[in-house]
Write a protein that holds these residues in place. Structure first.
Motif, short mmCIF file in Angstrom:
data_model
loop_
_atom_site.label_atom_id
_atom_site.label_comp_id
_atom_site.label_asym_id
_atom_site.label_seq_id
_atom_site.Cartn_x
_atom_site.Cartn_y
_atom_site.Cartn_z
N ALA A 180 -13.00 -5.30 6.58
CA ALA A 180 -12.43 -5.54 5.26
C ALA A 180 -13.53 -5.96 4.28
O ALA A 180 -13.56 -5.52 3.13
CB ALA A 180 -11.36 -6.63 5.34
N GLN A 216 -12.18 -5.95 0.75
CA GLN A 216 -10.76 -6.24 0.90
C GLN A 216 -10.62 -7.57 1.62
O GLN A 216 -11.60 -8.11 2.13
CB GLN A 216 -10.09 -5.12 1.71
CG GLN A 216 -10.08 -3.79 0.98
CD GLN A 216 -9.85 -2.61 1.90
OE1 GLN A 216 -9.89 -2.72 3.12
NE2 GLN A 216 -9.60 -1.46 1.29
N TRP A 247 0.82 -1.21 0.00
CA TRP A 247 0.00 0.00 0.00
C TRP A 247 0.85 1.26 0.00
O TRP A 247 0.41 2.32 -0.45
CB TRP A 247 -1.02 -0.02 1.15
CG TRP A 247 -0.44 -0.12 2.55
CD1 TRP A 247 -0.31 -1.25 3.29
CD2 TRP A 247 0.04 0.96 3.36
NE1 TRP A 247 0.23 -0.96 4.51
CE2 TRP A 247 0.46 0.39 4.58
CE3 TRP A 247 0.17 2.33 3.18
CZ2 TRP A 247 1.00 1.15 5.61
CZ3 TRP A 247 0.71 3.09 4.21
CH2 TRP A 247 1.13 2.50 5.41
N ASP A 269 -6.62 9.59 5.93
CA ASP A 269 -5.97 8.96 7.08
C ASP A 269 -5.77 9.95 8.22
O ASP A 269 -5.93 9.60 9.39
CB ASP A 269 -4.63 8.35 6.66
CG ASP A 269 -4.81 7.08 5.84
OD1 ASP A 269 -5.93 6.53 5.82
OD2 ASP A 269 -3.83 6.63 5.22
N TYR A 291 0.57 5.26 -2.12
CA TYR A 291 0.07 6.24 -1.17
C TYR A 291 0.03 7.62 -1.81
O TYR A 291 1.00 8.07 -2.40
CB TYR A 291 0.95 6.26 0.08
CG TYR A 291 0.21 6.78 1.28
CD1 TYR A 291 -0.79 6.01 1.85
CD2 TYR A 291 0.48 8.03 1.82
CE1 TYR A 291 -1.50 6.47 2.94
CE2 TYR A 291 -0.21 8.50 2.92
CZ TYR A 291 -1.21 7.71 3.47
OH TYR A 291 -1.91 8.18 4.54
N GLU A 336 -7.97 4.95 5.23
CA GLU A 336 -7.82 4.16 4.01
C GLU A 336 -6.67 3.18 4.08
O GLU A 336 -6.66 2.17 3.38
CB GLU A 336 -7.62 5.09 2.81
CG GLU A 336 -8.92 5.71 2.37
CD GLU A 336 -8.76 6.51 1.07
OE1 GLU A 336 -7.76 6.32 0.37
OE2 GLU A 336 -9.67 7.30 0.80
N THR A 337 -5.66 3.48 4.87
CA THR A 337 -4.49 2.60 4.95
C THR A 337 -4.04 2.53 6.42
O THR A 337 -4.47 3.33 7.27
CB THR A 337 -3.30 3.15 4.14
OG1 THR A 337 -2.75 4.27 4.84
CG2 THR A 337 -3.73 3.59 2.75
N PRO A 338 -3.14 1.58 6.69
CA PRO A 338 -2.61 1.50 8.05
C PRO A 338 -1.85 2.75 8.47
O PRO A 338 -1.56 2.91 9.65
CB PRO A 338 -1.68 0.28 7.98
CG PRO A 338 -2.22 -0.56 6.86
CD PRO A 338 -2.73 0.43 5.86
N THR A 375 -2.22 -6.32 8.02
CA THR A 375 -2.87 -6.34 6.71
C THR A 375 -4.20 -5.62 6.69
O THR A 375 -4.77 -5.40 5.63
CB THR A 375 -3.09 -7.79 6.21
OG1 THR A 375 -3.98 -8.47 7.11
CG2 THR A 375 -1.80 -8.55 6.12
N SER A 376 -4.74 -5.29 7.87
CA SER A 376 -6.04 -4.62 7.87
C SER A 376 -5.83 -3.13 7.65
O SER A 376 -4.90 -2.53 8.19
CB SER A 376 -6.76 -4.83 9.20
OG SER A 376 -7.80 -3.89 9.33
N ARG A 377 -6.71 -2.53 6.85
CA ARG A 377 -6.56 -1.12 6.55
C ARG A 377 -7.32 -0.26 7.55
O ARG A 377 -7.26 0.97 7.48
CB ARG A 377 -7.04 -0.84 5.14
CG ARG A 377 -6.35 -1.76 4.15
CD ARG A 377 -6.27 -1.18 2.79
NE ARG A 377 -5.15 -1.78 2.08
CZ ARG A 377 -4.63 -1.28 0.98
NH1 ARG A 377 -5.12 -0.18 0.45
NH2 ARG A 377 -3.62 -1.87 0.39
N ALA A 434 -5.31 9.82 0.09
CA ALA A 434 -5.23 8.86 1.21
C ALA A 434 -4.69 9.57 2.44
O ALA A 434 -5.16 9.34 3.56
CB ALA A 434 -4.35 7.68 0.82
#
Lengths: 589, 589
Positions: A302, A307, A22, A34, A26, A349-351, A79-81, A30
């Motif tokens: 997810a 996802q 990810w 975030d 970026y 949206e992302t970690p 792996t989880s966003r 995002a």
């Protein structure tokens, strides 16, 4: 060629470092999403991290420490966003139970043990992830988890009453807690009770009544949501100001007091082997419970965005988070349910959102700690109580009672033992009991005598359907794997059934529901075949599954079997019932 | 009316007192057969009972005591007509291991603990019998038992070498024993060794060479058999005479010495709760192992004469025997394999043969004990070694390796841990491991994609058979119960399979091999249905078993399911694949 040699390494790297995936895509959009999510989660996490440290019996700054590096570690390895990692209620309770067995709260031994627990749990999660042992968590059935969470919620809420009342009390089971509370009830500090009760009432109102009120004022629903999330911060600010302004600390209101400012301390966890061995069981339970809680919220979120989560890599992510927590003076962490939902709803949206939250908490640790000197512990207790009471849900008892008594027994025992003996005994008993009940169920399997559904090639239970049978042919459908726990039962059942005096010539065991035949069961089948042969009856099998047949083919069984193995039960009936297919000679039942 | 009210009581009495059944038909012919069998078993049992007391670390008279009242109790309560109860090798070894943890051999504490162990084990067996809990023994799989017996045989044989060598040594695992033997090897008494080695050699010859030799002399085969059974008695008589005649006891040969004459003493077992709680685990293991050993020989012998054993009543019988043993100064007993076979071959017709054996042993206890003063312990050790080496059989390793790796792992672990850590650890590990391996296997079930076998209504794996499929229809046969341990696996597998980009419209889960759907799995199915619905795919079930369907009908699942439940997979295909039955639209795979 060099590239293709290089690729697998990148693949492995990418598997273990999802950030490489990810991270390259970026972009500014995002970043904005975030950041907004991180801001909201930070506001929510500050009081929570302090409160859960209190619940775990640890100094408040450890809650902040557990909300910085672990979030960064998860952002790299998870792996989880949307998952928001940090101290959570149930894991903090488990920490208190585990460490409370070894040391007194407030001592340095207690802190050392809590840090070692995080490290050990992190190692276990990491090892489970690297060796793909995530399936271990599956032995925690849904009802057992539901029951455990409900009972834990009750214990947590009751354990916080002492802070609301301003008294000293303790214990790890409901009865111990209640007894201790009642014994000290006379020492209640009325001012503390007033603060605690108002904070609790306020926070309940924020959950239920604030949003409609705000909307009635004509303000947007989104603002109402944001205000609801900020409820605990408002309670913290208001009660801190009141306590400071009226000098309530001198009148016996317990306050958070001096919280050291600064970055999390680099910590070397204890490598004392006797400490490790006394913590190992608890660390395992914390790892499994934490993983299950985390993975279920991660998967739910997810799925909403189509996802996917990699469970084994999640173990690595949570393992890294806990090790990071231990290395920075924190205690066990995992993905929190409500926090992750907030993160998701706020648009994470992302970690990276987690990493930004970590920055927010760092700023709090650097600059806000002097401001919470006068924060009453009763306020933190109120935030915990309001948060955990939403976990309490006894409907699982009703659901399991209606659906399956075995599930009901497991969940009822989990709740009763968690309340009565404490969290570790409760969850362990739940797991062991659900396994034993499953084994018991499979040890006395359903066996159906079947016949042909007229006009089809289909066989069904003679007691449930109008089917065709033949007096010289008994067909039994074995509705379970044949293995050591039921081998003797099946043997007894069969010999009993055949001994009823009917002029049986052939027995067919229909194996469409048999997925395993282990050696114990194979020996039982050999035994049954021998005894039936003594009575002049041949034994046949039908509809044996491919994998089972492969295995039988490696033994002498098929050679010594008195009858045959038929691909389908229909073929068996055509071959063994004298008249070909037609109903004459085959009696309707 | 009075009669019909009375009858059920008689029925219950008869169930618990099988002697009421066979006792009324007892006649002169049965008396003769039973007496002959009893005589032969008595001759065999005298040296065995002394030897197994020695193996258990107890005084020899306790072996005799354990061979009197227990036999009477079994004759009253037992259901097998040929089972010969008394001290046996494996249970004596388990007794030594259990009691040896609590007291030193030779002390009165040791004796008290052995008696309490018999009492406790008797109570457990009785309770299991009355509550019909015999199924518990089924969790001891055949391979685990075979491995355990083999390893126990080795430990027993090695443990007796000290008596053959005339040295002091001890230990409950093979390594402890071997180390202790080697350490004391220098103290070997050469005369003892000569006696022990000759007795061992003689007894092996009796087993293998005596019968042919006797027949070569022109004597009847039956006499040869009888002589073979009397081998141990001959060895006892010969070595006792030699030891007495040559005064070998003064030259360091360990002898049995003073054995009190008389009837078994009426004994009140210890009711010390702390003793009971330290013996409880061992008593449970002894109960289960003793029951399994006993029931398997009882069933084998019963089958030969078309008789049946009631396993639950056998528990009562063995429980009564052990309680009788405790009340008369004995130690744990069970049905012995070789002894029962001898009893059966000698013509025992009813459990009265056991009662007559008890009379024989009583006479021995009253009058023979002065005669065995000079009996060398080495002779008893020789009878044990020769008896147990026939138990050692490593072929189970080969069989399990060929048939099932899970069974192999369980049996190999049982053997290794029994030899390495001792009998209790070995058998417990074997049971736990076989359960865990079974659960592991079912947690990752086989799932087959199936299609229609042309010209039939039968569906088979597309990878193994030439079958018809339809591109819009995916049919998966789930080859396992759906329960907590595999609910998540199945969910992951399904969503993975569907996500492969084929234009799937319908997914059918063929449940012919599904015998259980627990609540965890039901929630997974609801989850799968919801996610498939999101992708525009309907989920159907087919061939759901009656009991499973009954359960599902009690939930909202069937109402909310996007698709239907079909009685047969064939109906599902006809309904969902656009072209009716014909192969057009259905591609051969």
């Amino acid at each position: 060629m060099a590239r293709s040699v290089h690729r697998p390494a990148t693949g492995a790297l990418r598997r273990y470092l999802p950030i490489l995936d990810w991270g390259r895509q970026y972009d500014r959009s995002a970043l904005t999403s975030d950041s907004v999510a991180a801001l909201i989660v930070t506001i929510m996490l500050i009081p929570q991290s302090l409160a859960y440290a209190l619940l775990a019996g640890l100094p408040p700054e450890m809650g902040l420490y557990a909300s910085i590096l672990p979030l960064i570690a998860y952002a790299i390895f998870g792996t989880s966003r949307a998952l928001a990692v940090g101290p959570v209620a149930v894991v903090s309770l488990l920490t208190a139970a585990a460490v409370g067995n070894l040391a007194l709260p407030g001592t340095s031994d207690y802190i050392v043990a809590a840090i070692a627990l995080a490290f050990l749990s992190g190692l276990m999660l990491l090892v489970m992830g690297l060796f793909r042992l995530g399936f271990i968590a599956n032995f925690l059935s849904h009802p057992v988890i539901a029951g455990f969470i409900t009972a834990s919620g009750i214990i947590i809420a009751v354990s916080q009453l002492k802070h609301i009342l301003g008294i000293d009390a303790g214990g790890h089971s409901l009865f111990a807690l209640a007894g201790s509370l009642i014994a000290h009830l006379g020492e209640t500090n009325m001012i503390t009770l007033a603060i605690g009760a108002s904070a609790t009432a306020f926070l309940f109102w924020v959950r239920k009544g604030l949003k409609p009120a705000v909307i009635r004022l004509g303000l947007p629903a989104r603002l109402a949501d944001l205000l609801a999330k900020a409820g605990p911060v408002m309670a913290v600010v208001a009660t801190t100001l009141v306590t400071w302004g009226l000098g309530l600390a001198e009148r016996g209101v317990a306050i958070v007091g001096d919280v050291p400012s600064g970055l999390p301390p680099l910590t070397v966890p204890s490598f004392d082997l006797s400490l490790w061995s006394s913590l190992a069981g608890s660390a395992f339970i914390i790892s499994i419970i934490g993983f299950v809680e985390s993975i279920s919220v991660a998967q739910t979120l997810a799925a909403k965005r189509r996802q996917r989560i990699q469970p084994d890599q999640e173990l690595v992510g949570l393992g890294a988070s806990n090790i990071a927590s231990a290395l920075s003076g924190g205690f066990p962490v995992t993905g929190g349910f409500s926090r992750s939902v907030v993160n998701f709803d706020a648009g994470a949206e992302t970690p990276a959102a987690g990493a930004f939250t970590a920055i927010g908490i760092t700023l709090a640790a650097l600059f806000l700690t002097p401001l919470i000197f006068f924060l009453p512990k009763a306020t933190l207790a109120a935030t915990i109580i309001v948060a955990v009471l939403s976990l309490v849900d006894f409907s699982i008892l009703k659901r399991t009672w209606a659906y399956s008594k075995a599930d009901f027994i497991a969940v009822a025992a989990t709740i009763a033992l968690t309340l009565g003996l404490g969290v570790e005994a409760g969850v362990s008993a739940g797991v062991v009991l659900s396994i034993l009940l499953y084994l018991y169920k499979t040890s006395r399997p359903h066996i159906a005598e079947v016949g042909l559904v007229p006009g089809t090639e289909h066989f069904r239970n003679i007691n449930r359907h109008d089917v065709l049978t033949h007096p010289e042919l008994v067909t039994l459908r074995l509705d379970e794997n044949l293995y050591f726990a039921n081998a003797r039962y099946i043997e007894d059942y069969l010999l009993d059934r055949i001994g009823r005096g009917q002029p049986v010539k052939h027995v067919v065991l229909m194996c469409s529901a048999v997925n395993v035949i282990d050696l114990s069961a194979l020996e039982s089948l050999e035994d049954i075949d021998r005894r039936l042969a003594d009575m002049g009856i041949t034994l046949h099998l039908s509809e044996v599954k491919g994998p089972v047949m492969d295995r039988l083919a490696r033994t002498h069984f098929l050679g010594s079997l008195s009858g045959q193995v038929f691909l389908s039960q229909y073929q068996a009936m055509r071959a063994l019932a004298p008249v070909d297919d037609a109903p004459q000679g085959i009696a309707a039942q």
